[in-house]
Design an enzyme around this catalytic site. Structure first.
Site, PDB file in Angstrom:
ATOM      1  N   HIS A  12       0.782  -1.060   0.072  1.00  0.00           N
ATOM      2  CA  HIS A  12      -0.182  -0.065   0.016  1.00  0.00           C
ATOM      3  C   HIS A  12       0.810   1.127   0.028  1.00  0.00           C
ATOM      4  O   HIS A  12       0.416   2.423   0.442  1.00  0.00           O
ATOM      5  CB  HIS A  12      -1.114  -0.046   1.219  1.00  0.00           C
ATOM      6  CG  HIS A  12      -0.430   0.077   2.475  1.00  0.00           C
ATOM      7  ND1 HIS A  12      -0.889  -0.511   3.466  1.00  0.00           N
ATOM      8  CD2 HIS A  12       0.701   0.767   3.082  1.00  0.00           C
ATOM      9  CE1 HIS A  12      -0.107  -0.546   4.660  1.00  0.00           C
ATOM     10  NE2 HIS A  12       0.617   0.381   4.371  1.00  0.00           N
ATOM     11  N   HIS A  59      -1.631   4.919   9.520  1.00  0.00           N
ATOM     12  CA  HIS A  59      -0.147   5.561   9.796  1.00  0.00           C
ATOM     13  C   HIS A  59      -0.028   6.918  10.497  1.00  0.00           C
ATOM     14  O   HIS A  59       0.709   7.500  10.465  1.00  0.00           O
ATOM     15  CB  HIS A  59       0.515   5.499   8.415  1.00  0.00           C
ATOM     16  CG  HIS A  59       0.608   4.339   7.648  1.00  0.00           C
ATOM     17  ND1 HIS A  59      -0.562   3.777   7.092  1.00  0.00           N
ATOM     18  CD2 HIS A  59       1.521   3.491   7.309  1.00  0.00           C
ATOM     19  CE1 HIS A  59      -0.111   2.746   6.598  1.00  0.00           C
ATOM     20  NE2 HIS A  59       1.132   2.581   6.658  1.00  0.00           N
ATOM     21  N   HIS A 193      10.819  -3.666   3.922  1.00  0.00           N
ATOM     22  CA  HIS A 193      11.121  -2.151   3.575  1.00  0.00           C
ATOM     23  C   HIS A 193      11.415  -1.683   5.112  1.00  0.00           C
ATOM     24  O   HIS A 193      10.901  -2.151   5.911  1.00  0.00           O
ATOM     25  CB  HIS A 193       9.992  -1.542   2.970  1.00  0.00           C
ATOM     26  CG  HIS A 193       8.528  -1.097   3.718  1.00  0.00           C
ATOM     27  ND1 HIS A 193       7.726  -2.215   3.826  1.00  0.00           N
ATOM     28  CD2 HIS A 193       7.988  -0.313   3.734  1.00  0.00           C
ATOM     29  CE1 HIS A 193       6.663  -1.679   4.173  1.00  0.00           C
ATOM     30  NE2 HIS A 193       6.913  -0.442   4.201  1.00  0.00           N
ATOM     31  N   GLU A 240       4.423  -5.241   8.525  1.00  0.00           N
ATOM     32  CA  GLU A 240       3.210  -4.928   7.911  1.00  0.00           C
ATOM     33  C   GLU A 240       2.639  -6.384   7.396  1.00  0.00           C
ATOM     34  O   GLU A 240       1.567  -6.430   6.987  1.00  0.00           O
ATOM     35  CB  GLU A 240       3.071  -3.838   6.848  1.00  0.00           C
ATOM     36  CG  GLU A 240       3.119  -2.412   7.290  1.00  0.00           C
ATOM     37  CD  GLU A 240       3.278  -1.425   6.549  1.00  0.00           C
ATOM     38  OE1 GLU A 240       3.133  -0.169   7.041  1.00  0.00           O
ATOM     39  OE2 GLU A 240       3.288  -1.652   5.257  1.00  0.00           O
TER      40      GLU A 240
HETATM   41 FE   FE2 Z   1       2.274   1.127   5.562  1.00  0.00          FE
END
Ligand code: FE2
Length: 290
Positions: A12, A59, A193, A240
């Site tokens: 996303h 977030h 990431h 995530e």
């Molecule tokens: Fe994210």
């Protein structure tokens, strides 16, 4: 009774929303990523879900570090997006399905998941971008939505095992919902990431591949990784993957991989999409007869 038709897991990254807004999906940087959704569109347009239940992480748009629930379920008639500072256009509102939300909340609490109930909830790019990837365009959303936010921001985070059990509980609750509707499960985030610190830009293709493989038939195998170990292997935001585990675990039937795509990098992130079909006994009989 409600029927879970499948589970779709996707990254996303905010930059994806920027690419959609600029209409640059066909440019060399973006094409290998967006081409990965052609098969998804074909499947979704054929299956036509009525509702999507979305496991994602907020977030900082709706929850911030001062108050961050581990698990939060939306129970609103509509979910609005807002400017997160990424320069993305604000998404049109998403229709909710409060009756299904309250059914899930009651089932989850009875199952000892003490979730936060949100009768107002803003949804951020973790929710809006996957929906935009599934249904490109500017028309009305063709589905109702139920957001389920998992904390992957403020430690301590729920474990992979806990997220697997959450997914299983949601799956059981959906299949007990009396209305005859088709439900698609979404899990958004990842893959490997890290956005900050000395490991910024960290990507681990081997671990991503392992996760995408295990999620198909052996999601329990991923629960042997502690959150510390996942962060070592996938980067601090690679945690995530918890949403992918929850989404996979909501499936109640025989699981079949329909499509997957993996592409590095999009904005310093390893991106992936994995589409799994949830085959119940009747569907298996039809498939066997073909
Ligand atoms: Fe994210």
């Amino acid at each position: 009774m409600a029927h879970i038709i499948g589970s779709l897991m996707t990254s996303h990254v905010p930059a994806i929303g920027g690419a959609i807004a600029r209409g640059v999906q066909g440019e060399p940087y973006w094409k290998p990523f967006f081409d990965g959704f052609d098969a998804v569109h074909e499947w979704v347009n054929h299956e036509r879900p009525d509702v999507v239940v979305v496991f994602y992480n907020d977030h900082g748009l709706n929850f911030f570090l001062d108050t961050l629930p581990t698990f939060a379920v939306g129970a609103a008639p509509e979910y609005r997006n807002a400017d997160e500072g990424w320069g993305l256009p604000v998404s049109r509102p998403f229709p909710g399905m409060p009756e299904l939300s309250w059914h899930l909340i009651e089932s989850l609490v009875a199952d000892e998941f003490d979730v936060t109930m949100c009768q107002e909830m803003r949804v951020d790019h973790g929710f809006t971008i996957p929906l935009s990837l599934l249904w490109p365009g500017k028309g009305p959303w063709p589905v109702k939505t139920v957001p389920i936010a998992i904390n992957t921001v403020q430690h301590p985070l729920p474990t992979a095992a806990r997220c697997l059990k959450l997914g299983q509980s949601v799956g059981r609750a959906i299949t007990a919902y009396p209305e005859d509707i088709k439900v698609l499960i979404l899990g958004t985030g990842g893959l490997s990431h890290q956005l900050d610190g000395t490991r910024a830009g960290f990507i681990n293709k081997e671990f991503d591949r392992l996760c995408m493989e295990k999620l198909v038939h052996e999601p329990l195998a991923l629960t042997r990784f502690s959150n510390r170990r996942i962060i070592e292997l996938a980067g601090s935001q690679g945690i995530e993957i918890l949403m992918w585990i929850a989404a996979r675990s909501a499936m109640t039937g025989r699981v079949e991989r329909i499509h997957s795509n993996y592409h590095i990098p999009i904005s310093n992130t390893a991106t992936g999409v994995l589409l799994l079909e949830n085959r119940v006994a009747a569907q298996d009989r039809v498939a066997a007869a073909k």
